[in-house]
Design a protein around this motif. Structure first.
Motif, PDB file in Angstrom:
ATOM      1  N   THR A 158     -44.756  72.737  36.330  1.00 10.37           N
ATOM      2  CA  THR A 158     -45.574  72.506  36.520  1.00 10.37           C
ATOM      3  C   THR A 158     -46.045  71.055  35.965  1.00 10.37           C
ATOM      4  OG1 THR A 158     -47.493  74.383  36.374  1.00 10.37           O
ATOM      5  CG2 THR A 158     -47.609  72.698  36.649  1.00 10.37           C
ATOM      6  N   SER A 162     -46.747  67.059  37.359  1.00 11.04           N
ATOM      7  CA  SER A 162     -47.807  66.303  37.582  1.00 11.04           C
ATOM      8  C   SER A 162     -47.201  64.539  37.243  1.00 11.04           C
ATOM      9  CB  SER A 162     -48.466  66.966  35.897  1.00 11.04           C
ATOM     10  OG  SER A 162     -49.170  65.660  36.010  1.00 11.04           O
ATOM     11  N   TYR A 165     -46.389  63.279  39.835  1.00  9.37           N
ATOM     12  CA  TYR A 165     -47.664  62.775  41.292  1.00  9.37           C
ATOM     13  C   TYR A 165     -47.867  61.515  40.523  1.00  9.37           C
ATOM     14  CZ  TYR A 165     -47.493  65.766  44.962  1.00  9.37           C
ATOM     15  OH  TYR A 165     -47.052  66.796  45.527  1.00  9.37           O
ATOM     16  N   GLN A 166     -48.001  61.511  39.649  1.00 11.28           N
ATOM     17  CA  GLN A 166     -49.226  60.439  38.346  1.00 11.28           C
ATOM     18  C   GLN A 166     -47.894  59.435  38.622  1.00 11.28           C
ATOM     19  OE1 GLN A 166     -50.913  59.711  36.668  1.00 11.28           O
ATOM     20  NE2 GLN A 166     -50.257  57.638  35.806  1.00 11.28           N
ATOM     21  N   ARG A 173     -53.930  64.695  42.488  1.00  6.51           N
ATOM     22  CA  ARG A 173     -53.563  66.045  41.991  1.00  6.51           C
ATOM     23  C   ARG A 173     -52.163  66.250  40.555  1.00  6.51           C
ATOM     24  NH1 ARG A 173     -49.440  66.426  47.632  1.00  6.51           N
ATOM     25  NH2 ARG A 173     -51.331  66.854  48.538  1.00  6.51           N
ATOM     26  N   ALA A 174     -52.362  64.582  40.368  1.00  9.24           N
ATOM     27  CA  ALA A 174     -51.733  64.822  38.626  1.00  9.24           C
ATOM     28  C   ALA A 174     -52.530  65.454  38.326  1.00  9.24           C
ATOM     29  CB  ALA A 174     -51.472  63.434  38.199  1.00  9.24           C
ATOM     30  N   ARG A 175     -54.207  64.905  37.596  1.00  8.11           N
ATOM     31  CA  ARG A 175     -54.531  65.708  36.624  1.00  8.11           C
ATOM     32  C   ARG A 175     -54.657  66.817  37.545  1.00  8.11           C
ATOM     33  NH1 ARG A 175     -60.126  62.522  35.265  1.00  8.11           N
ATOM     34  NH2 ARG A 175     -59.621  64.254  33.764  1.00  8.11           N
ATOM     35  N   ASP A 176     -54.824  67.830  38.406  1.00  2.21           N
ATOM     36  CA  ASP A 176     -54.674  69.191  38.308  1.00  2.21           C
ATOM     37  C   ASP A 176     -54.162  69.898  38.161  1.00  2.21           C
ATOM     38  OD1 ASP A 176     -57.136  68.870  40.252  1.00  2.21           O
ATOM     39  OD2 ASP A 176     -56.172  68.693  41.818  1.00  2.21           O
ATOM     40  N   LEU A 177     -53.091  69.524  38.391  1.00  5.75           N
ATOM     41  CA  LEU A 177     -51.264  69.985  37.713  1.00  5.75           C
ATOM     42  C   LEU A 177     -51.311  70.396  36.380  1.00  5.75           C
ATOM     43  CD1 LEU A 177     -49.344  68.983  40.119  1.00  5.75           C
ATOM     44  CD2 LEU A 177     -49.782  71.561  39.889  1.00  5.75           C
ATOM     45  N   ALA A 178     -51.665  68.913  35.716  1.00  8.66           N
ATOM     46  CA  ALA A 178     -51.854  68.617  34.332  1.00  8.66           C
ATOM     47  C   ALA A 178     -53.110  70.210  33.819  1.00  8.66           C
ATOM     48  CB  ALA A 178     -52.003  67.105  33.642  1.00  8.66           C
ATOM     49  N   ALA A 202     -48.004  63.815  30.297  1.00  7.65           N
ATOM     50  CA  ALA A 202     -48.179  64.236  31.357  1.00  7.65           C
ATOM     51  C   ALA A 202     -49.846  63.774  30.848  1.00  7.65           C
ATOM     52  CB  ALA A 202     -47.888  64.958  31.535  1.00  7.65           C
ATOM     53  N   ALA A 206     -52.575  60.832  33.006  1.00 11.23           N
ATOM     54  CA  ALA A 206     -52.463  60.988  33.559  1.00 11.23           C
ATOM     55  C   ALA A 206     -54.451  60.716  33.717  1.00 11.23           C
ATOM     56  CB  ALA A 206     -52.612  62.346  34.541  1.00 11.23           C
TER      57      ALA A 206
END
Length: 448
Positions: A158, A162, A165-166, A173-178, A202, A206
């Motif tokens: 995960t 992140s 995508y960042q 998306r990067a923030r959602d995953l992080a 990460a 993000a």
């Protein structure tokens, strides 16, 4: 000797090859029904039972459990270590090829080794900037981690997603995953070590530019306070020497020694990798406008010191000098800000990586305006440098958008309305997600 399939398949295959019945294999210690359950996959033999069955079937316990002989396994382990060294200290493209070879050669039953190799290959793709392929690889592994948590850990995957995508410019998306990774880390109380440092980096990369208070940033601060940003030596010479010694030992058929030397090389590099990651997290923390001046000064100074110790971190070193210059701007120290921006231009001047040179010019332009001087030359140079980034350099979309916006603000201060409008338009273009992720259809949202 059969090696495909499950443990049960191997037990049954070996038993039939030796013309033994289930009762004969069970002997006086086990029941034939228990052997039947093992062969059907409904029971997994304990280590003691596995040793007993291996003796009666004429194979090693290692082969029975994992489908490979000890020598094969140690050679695979060695291959993984050498590929990891290639990834961290050599050529990521070569590392990707080596990880791929291991995946092709590994038996399907050796899920742990195969998973390690596939994870390594995904990271090698990321290191090459092949972000679309890296995301697809990480996504497949993440789906498998949900089905087989005993083989794959979801948290590092995960974090890696992140990060990808960042760097591709998709911050949402990067923030959602992080954020999803943070939930896992806090549930497990993971706040120290490699995973914590990778997650902190990460999270801070993000974050929103003007954020100053959030659970994500609280975690980053906790990791930075716990680990600190300490100076370390560049041990690349030692790592290379140990790596070469490991290769020589492997050539001399001393696989056990080769693995030990490779482990020593990996551990020698681990301290440096963590220090560089912490320095990146500290630099991004200092970049936040809301970061207290004294804290930002301390963190970015420490980060610059770390980057300066590594010839391979020239780009990050220049970036940290610009961040430091901006901290001094916020403190009203125009002379020091100009000095630091000038230093950022010294190593490679306008050839500095990414947006560093343009950012340094923007700082110099801001200083000139604050001193009521002319900023025309610096603004023109910054505009030319940003225009040369006709396609996003690895990880620079967001930085480019920020620079174009700042350039527009500065043109507004000098009354150049047309150039201000053009700069703002460029900022909007750069803020969009570019082609680095073209063709990726995998859903990277934290859906579970």
């Amino acid at each position: 000797m059969p090696s495909q399939g499950t443990i049960g398949d191997r037990v049954r295959g070996l038993r039939l090859n030796r013309r033994m019945s289930q009762a004969q294999l069970a002997g006086p210690d086990l029941s034939d029904s228990y052997v039947s359950l093992i062969e059907s996959g409904k029971r997994t033999p304990t280590p003691v039972v596995a040793r007993l069955l291996a003796e009666r079937l004429g194979c090693t316990t290692e082969f029975l459990l994992h489908g490979i002989e000890p020598r094969q396994r140690i050679d695979t382990e060695l291959g993984l270590r050498h590929a990891e060294l290639e990834l961290q200290h050599g050529d990521p493209a070569v590392a990707a090829d080596r990880f791929t070879e291991i995946v092709k050669a590994a038996d399907e039953e050796n899920a742990m080794l195969t998973a390690q190799a596939r994870f390594g290959r995904a990271r090698a793709l990321e290191a090459q900037g092949r972000l679309g392929q890296a995301v697809e690889a990480f996504e497949r592994l993440r789906r498998e981690a949900a089905a087989h948590p005993e083989r794959l850990a979801d948290l590092p995957l995960t974090i890696a997603l992140s990060r990808c995508y960042q760097r591709a410019g998709d911050r949402l998306r990067a923030r959602d995953l992080a954020a999803h990774a943070l939930e896992q880390a806090e549930r497990l109380n993971v706040s120290e070590g490699e995973i914590a440092v990778d997650l902190a980096t990460a999270l801070v990369e993000a974050r929103g530019e003007n954020e100053s208070d959030s659970p994500e940033l609280a975690y980053v601060k906790k990791v930075l306070d716990t680990a600190g940003v300490s100076q370390v030596m560049d041990r690349s010479g030692e790592i290379r020497s140990l790596w070469e010694a490991s290769v020589a030992a492997a050539t001399g058929e001393d696989s056990a020694l080769a693995v030990r030397l490779a482990d020593d090389a990996i551990m020698a590099g681990r301290e440096s990798r963590l220090a560089l990651q912490l320095a990146r997290a500290a630099m991004h923390w200092a970049r936040m406008p809301a970061a207290p001046i004294e804290e930002a000064e301390r963190l970015v100074s420490a980060a610059t010191g770390v980057f300066a110790a590594f010839p391979s971190a020239t780009g990050a070193y220049g970036e940290s000098l610009v961040v430091h210059a901006r901290v001094r701007l916020r403190a009203g120290d125009l002379t020091r800000a100009a000095e630091l921006a000038g230093q950022a231009l010294e190593p490679a001047d306008e050839r500095a990586s990414g947006t560093t040179a343009a950012e340094a010019r923007l700082v110099l332009a801001t200083v000139a305006l604050e001193l009521e001087g002319s900023a025309d030359s610096e603004l023109a140079t910054a505009q030319r440098l940003l225009s040369s980034l006709d396609r996003p350099v690895y990880g620079t979309d967001r930085q480019a958008a920020r620079c174009w916006r700042e350039l527009g603000d500065l043109y507004g201060r000098v009354g150049s309305v047309a150039q201000q409008t053009a700069a703002y338009r460029k900022a909007l273009e750069a803020a969009g997600v570019r082609s680095a992720m073209a063709g990726v259809t995998a859903d990277a949202t934290a859906s579970h």
